[in-house]
Design an enzyme around this catalytic site. Structure first.
Site, PDB file in Angstrom:
ATOM      1  N   HIS A  44       0.914  -1.307  -0.044  1.00 61.45           N
ATOM      2  CA  HIS A  44      -0.006  -0.026   0.031  1.00 61.45           C
ATOM      3  C   HIS A  44       0.960   1.246   0.168  1.00 61.45           C
ATOM      4  CE1 HIS A  44       0.684   0.668   4.232  1.00 61.45           C
ATOM      5  NE2 HIS A  44       0.389  -0.544   4.516  1.00 61.45           N
ATOM      6  N   HIS A  47       4.172   1.534   2.036  1.00 61.95           N
ATOM      7  CA  HIS A  47       5.363   0.913   1.630  1.00 61.95           C
ATOM      8  C   HIS A  47       5.824   1.791   0.613  1.00 61.95           C
ATOM      9  CE1 HIS A  47       2.760  -2.628   3.084  1.00 61.95           C
ATOM     10  NE2 HIS A  47       3.692  -2.424   3.827  1.00 61.95           N
ATOM     11  N   CYS A 152       3.041 -11.172  19.907  1.00 57.76           N
ATOM     12  CA  CYS A 152       2.274 -10.761  18.719  1.00 57.76           C
ATOM     13  C   CYS A 152       2.847 -11.107  17.539  1.00 57.76           C
ATOM     14  CB  CYS A 152       2.373  -9.345  18.885  1.00 57.76           C
ATOM     15  SG  CYS A 152       1.518  -8.686  17.150  1.00 57.76           S
ATOM     16  N   CYS A 155       3.415  -8.486  14.609  1.00 52.88           N
ATOM     17  CA  CYS A 155       4.754  -7.794  14.554  1.00 52.88           C
ATOM     18  C   CYS A 155       5.852  -8.668  14.495  1.00 52.88           C
ATOM     19  CB  CYS A 155       4.828  -7.278  15.938  1.00 52.88           C
ATOM     20  SG  CYS A 155       3.774  -5.962  16.350  1.00 52.88           S
ATOM     21  N   CYS A 170      -1.795  -6.183  21.505  1.00 55.01           N
ATOM     22  CA  CYS A 170      -0.689  -5.449  20.839  1.00 55.01           C
ATOM     23  C   CYS A 170      -1.284  -4.006  20.725  1.00 55.01           C
ATOM     24  CB  CYS A 170      -0.630  -6.226  19.420  1.00 55.01           C
ATOM     25  SG  CYS A 170       0.317  -5.125  18.501  1.00 55.01           S
ATOM     26  N   HIS A 173      -1.773  -3.674  16.628  1.00 56.00           N
ATOM     27  CA  HIS A 173      -2.516  -4.626  15.958  1.00 56.00           C
ATOM     28  C   HIS A 173      -3.743  -4.443  16.599  1.00 56.00           C
ATOM     29  CE1 HIS A 173       1.386  -5.684  13.606  1.00 56.00           C
ATOM     30  NE2 HIS A 173       0.598  -5.357  12.552  1.00 56.00           N
ATOM     31  N   LYS A 322      -3.142   5.270  11.543  1.00 58.85           N
ATOM     32  CA  LYS A 322      -2.039   4.681  10.615  1.00 58.85           C
ATOM     33  C   LYS A 322      -2.765   3.745   9.355  1.00 58.85           C
ATOM     34  CE  LYS A 322       1.639   1.236  10.186  1.00 58.85           C
ATOM     35  NZ  LYS A 322       2.244  -0.201  10.667  1.00 58.85           N
ATOM     36  N   LYS A 325      -2.977  -2.283   6.355  1.00 55.44           N
ATOM     37  CA  LYS A 325      -3.770  -3.405   5.851  1.00 55.44           C
ATOM     38  C   LYS A 325      -4.625  -3.856   6.757  1.00 55.44           C
ATOM     39  CE  LYS A 325      -4.640  -5.953   2.088  1.00 55.44           C
ATOM     40  NZ  LYS A 325      -5.316  -5.403   1.189  1.00 55.44           N
TER      41      LYS A 325
HETATM   42  N1  MSP Z   1       9.534  -6.782   7.318  1.00 59.78           N
HETATM   43  C1  MSP Z   1       9.654  -5.664   8.284  1.00 59.78           C
HETATM   44  C2  MSP Z   1      10.759  -4.831   8.028  1.00 59.78           C
HETATM   45  C3  MSP Z   1      12.144  -5.477   8.131  1.00 59.78           C
HETATM   46  S1  MSP Z   1      13.486  -4.411   7.922  1.00 59.78           S
HETATM   47  C4  MSP Z   1      14.703  -5.330   8.144  1.00 59.78           C
HETATM   48  C5  MSP Z   1       8.411  -4.858   8.244  1.00 59.78           C
HETATM   49  N2  MSP Z   1       7.642  -4.942   7.138  1.00 59.78           N
HETATM   50  S2  MSP Z   1       6.293  -4.106   6.816  1.00 59.78           S
HETATM   51  O1  MSP Z   1       5.864  -4.347   5.512  1.00 59.78           O
HETATM   52  O2  MSP Z   1       5.233  -4.443   8.007  1.00 59.78           O
HETATM   53  O3  MSP Z   1       6.589  -2.476   6.991  1.00 59.78           O
HETATM   54  C6  MSP Z   1       7.602  -2.132   6.287  1.00 59.78           C
HETATM   55  C7  MSP Z   1       7.621  -0.705   6.419  1.00 59.78           C
HETATM   56  O4  MSP Z   1       6.486  -0.033   5.838  1.00 59.78           O
HETATM   57  C8  MSP Z   1       7.922  -0.081   7.775  1.00 59.78           C
HETATM   58  O5  MSP Z   1       8.983   0.696   7.812  1.00 59.78           O
HETATM   59  C9  MSP Z   1       6.565   0.613   8.236  1.00 59.78           C
HETATM   60  O6  MSP Z   1       6.985   1.507   8.949  1.00 59.78           O
HETATM   61  C10 MSP Z   1       6.277   1.024   7.051  1.00 59.78           C
HETATM   62  N3  MSP Z   1       4.923   1.318   6.920  1.00 59.78           N
HETATM   63  C11 MSP Z   1       3.629   0.545   6.918  1.00 59.78           C
HETATM   64  N4  MSP Z   1       2.617   1.103   6.915  1.00 59.78           N
HETATM   65  C12 MSP Z   1       3.143   2.705   6.921  1.00 59.78           C
HETATM   66  C13 MSP Z   1       2.341   3.759   6.839  1.00 59.78           C
HETATM   67  N5  MSP Z   1       0.924   3.914   6.774  1.00 59.78           N
HETATM   68  N6  MSP Z   1       2.801   4.843   6.862  1.00 59.78           N
HETATM   69  C14 MSP Z   1       4.394   5.089   6.648  1.00 59.78           C
HETATM   70  N7  MSP Z   1       5.085   3.867   6.858  1.00 59.78           N
HETATM   71  C15 MSP Z   1       4.518   2.745   7.039  1.00 59.78           C
HETATM   72  O7  MSP Z   1       8.086  -4.100   9.058  1.00 59.78           O
END
Ligand code: MSP
Length: 532
Positions: A44, A47, A152, A155, A170, A173, A322, A325
């Site tokens: 989304h 990311h 969790c 997480c 959590c 979540h 935030k 998903k």
């Molecule tokens: N797999 C781990 C990261 C491992 S790095 C060695 C993870 N993955 S994640 O897919 O859940 O999240 C990846 C990144 O996306 C994180 O930095 C997280 O903060 C970011 N974001 C997820 N949702 C977000 C928003 N709504 N806004 C900004 N960034 C966000 O965590």
């Protein structure tokens, strides 16, 4: 000539360990990473956000002539992926193979110039993780133990009593946590208490922005406990080489991606010496603890150099929550790109949400920024400038000296932008380019009224104004290039320019004489209905 920005880089190079100092004459290396994204769902905008930011930084450094490496990828092991695969009744590898396609597509669609896309299921990564962790085990940094605590699965993290909310939920979540107990292996994090405190004292810019640095120091000062680094129950992961009944806890496997990728990103070549330590790990605020505490401790244990900076950005929020998903309030970057275009999305993300802070995004917000800033301010300026040079000077930029008024206003702008990029201040750098560059040029057109100068036959003045506008537009486009790579290249081409190097970004560096071309509107206006 050595500019301010270059000087900073050279000084930084000189403060590196002696082994690398002999590279002084060659380009400085720059290594930037995104987090690796869990492949348990579709990407989304949250990311896409970090990938865009890392790309902006990487493109800027390439404009400075730095030998840049930009890494992104996917985190494919552990409970987050295994649980979803189980729910869907497919093997985790199948889920990963299916979803990684969307993350690669996202990277391409946002025009990320990544040098490598790592998947933690790559066999080369697995082998490197085993080698690294075996080293820690052999040197006594890992020992067998029993873990008990609130866990969790989303997480993939244990929560301590201060972290859980509403009894045993959590905080992120909002799901009920399980009390888990198992025999596994522990990493001696507690042994790094003092060295981590010293790291933070010696390097106040290790974690940026400052409030995140304070948060990291806060974690460490609470007192560090050893952390479990393997899982007995899980099968989907990298097996511990000394006890194959266990796989590594996903975070140990995941953090190592930043280091292992360099060993196999280029077949037959090990890029570690060239790019390590990383200059910037860009991450979201929810994964601070792993990066700011566990990661440097793992590297210390292995006697590997610590990355230079972690930059922690905030969350993109929708309706105050935030975007995520699991909460279901996501903006699909693919749809946004369809309506607004890639460069508009990149611009919006870097402009609307101050990099380092939380910020709200919405389709209405996109539309407003798009119409006022991109269509009116930048796009219109470009079309007017090209049209006036065509009409008044037969399409050739006058060869005159730069007008003082603009030269004064633009003075120091490229160096200011460089300095901000050194600190990954991507939003304030963009604001400077916009207010000192784009908006200044728009005011200049109104102040000088070239159409009146033409009518009154004030040719010398008109020459200066038209050169000033073309040159100013060139400078802002070079500076804006990392944010809007395609649009700026198209506009520069219409101005008869191809040079993107920051060395030539100062106002007046390129003389007149170029023949300009025509350009369809860079950002056609969006109708409200289209974006809704
Ligand atoms: N797999 C781990 C990261 C491992 S790095 C060695 C993870 N993955 S994640 O897919 O859940 O999240 C990846 C990144 O996306 C994180 O930095 C997280 O903060 C970011 N974001 C997820 N949702 C977000 C928003 N709504 N806004 C900004 N960034 C966000 O965590």
């Amino acid at each position: 000539m050595v500019t301010g920005g270059h000087r900073t880089r050279i000084l930084r190079r000189l403060t590196r360990p002696p082994a690398r100092a002999f590279y002084i004459q060659s380009p400085v290396s720059f290594y930037v990473t995104t987090p690796i994204y869990y492949v348990n769902a579709q990407p989304h905008l949250g990311h896409a956000y970090t990938t865009i930011a890392a790309d902006v930084l990487a493109r800027h450094m390439r404009q400075r002539g730095e030998d840049t490496f930009f890494l992104t990828g996917t985190d494919e092991h552990g409970e987050p992926v295994a649980d979803v695969a189980e729910r869907e009744g497919i093997p985790p590898r199948e889920l990963a193979d299916r979803n990684v396609v969307h993350f690669k597509e996202m990277s391409e669609k946002v025009n990320a110039s990544a040098d490598f896309f790592i998947r933690t299921s790559d066999p080369e990564h697995g082998a490197a993780v085993r080698g690294f962790m075996q080293g820690l085990y052999d040197n006594g940094h890992i020992y067998p133990g029993t873990y008990e605590g609130w866990y969790c699965p989303r997480c993939a993290d244990f929560k301590n009593e201060q972290e859980i909310v509403d009894g045993n939920k959590c905080p992120i979540h909002k799901i009920e946590l399980n009390w888990e107990k198992e025999d596994n292996y522990f990493f001696r994090l507690s042994a790094y208490q003092e060295r981590l405190e010293a790291l933070y004292t010696e390097r106040p810019d290790f974690v940026m922005p400052r409030e995140r640095y304070n948060e990291a120091v806060g974690f460490i000062r609470q007192g560090l406990e050893d952390v479990s680094c393997t899982r007995a129950r899980l099968r989907w992961g990298v097996k511990a080489p000394w006890d194959e009944s266990q796989v590594f806890y996903v975070w140990f496997d995941a953090l190592l991606n930043y280091y292992t990728a360099l060993t196999y990103a280029r077949p037959g070549e090990d890029l570690t010496e060239r790019y390590w330590p990383a200059d910037f790990h860009l991450i979201g605020k929810d994964i601070l603890k792993f990066h700011a505490v566990i990661w440097p401790a793992m590297l210390m244990a292995a006697e590997v150099e610590i990355p230079r900076h972690l930059f922690i950005h905030g969350f993109l929020l929708m309706q105050g929550e935030k975007m995520s998903k699991s909460l279901g309030n996501v903006l699909d970057p693919f749809k946004v790109i369809e309506v607004f275009g890639t460069d508009a999305l990149r611009h919006y993300c870097m402009r609307e949400v101050s990099f380092g802070q939380d910020g709200s995004v919405s389709t209405e917000g996109f539309e407003a920024r798009y119409n006022t800033e991109l269509a009116n301010e930048y796009g219109n300026l470009a079309n007017r400038t090209l049209a006036m040079i065509a009409r008044y000077r037969g399409g050739v930029v006058p060869e005159v000296t730069a007008p003082d008024a603009l030269a004064g206003d633009f003075a120091g702008l490229p160096d200011d932008v460089r300095d901000r990029f050194d600190r990954a201040e991507l939003t304030t750098a963009l604001e400077q380019i916009w207010s000192r560059g784009v908006r200044r040029l728009n005011r200049y057109v109104e102040e000088q009224a070239p159409w009146t100068l033409s009518k009154e036959g004030k040719d010398e003045q008109l020459d200066a104004v038209l050169y000033g506008l073309a040159e100013g537009l060139r400078v802002v486009s070079v500076l804006l290039h990392p944010y809007m790579p395609d649009t700026t290249i198209r506009l520069l081409a219409a101005l008869g320019q191809t040079e993107l190097s920051l060395e030539r970004a100062s106002f007046g560096a390129v003389p007149g004489g170029a023949t300009v071309g025509k350009l369809p509107p860079l950002f056609p206006k969006i109708e409200a209905t289209q974006a809704a």
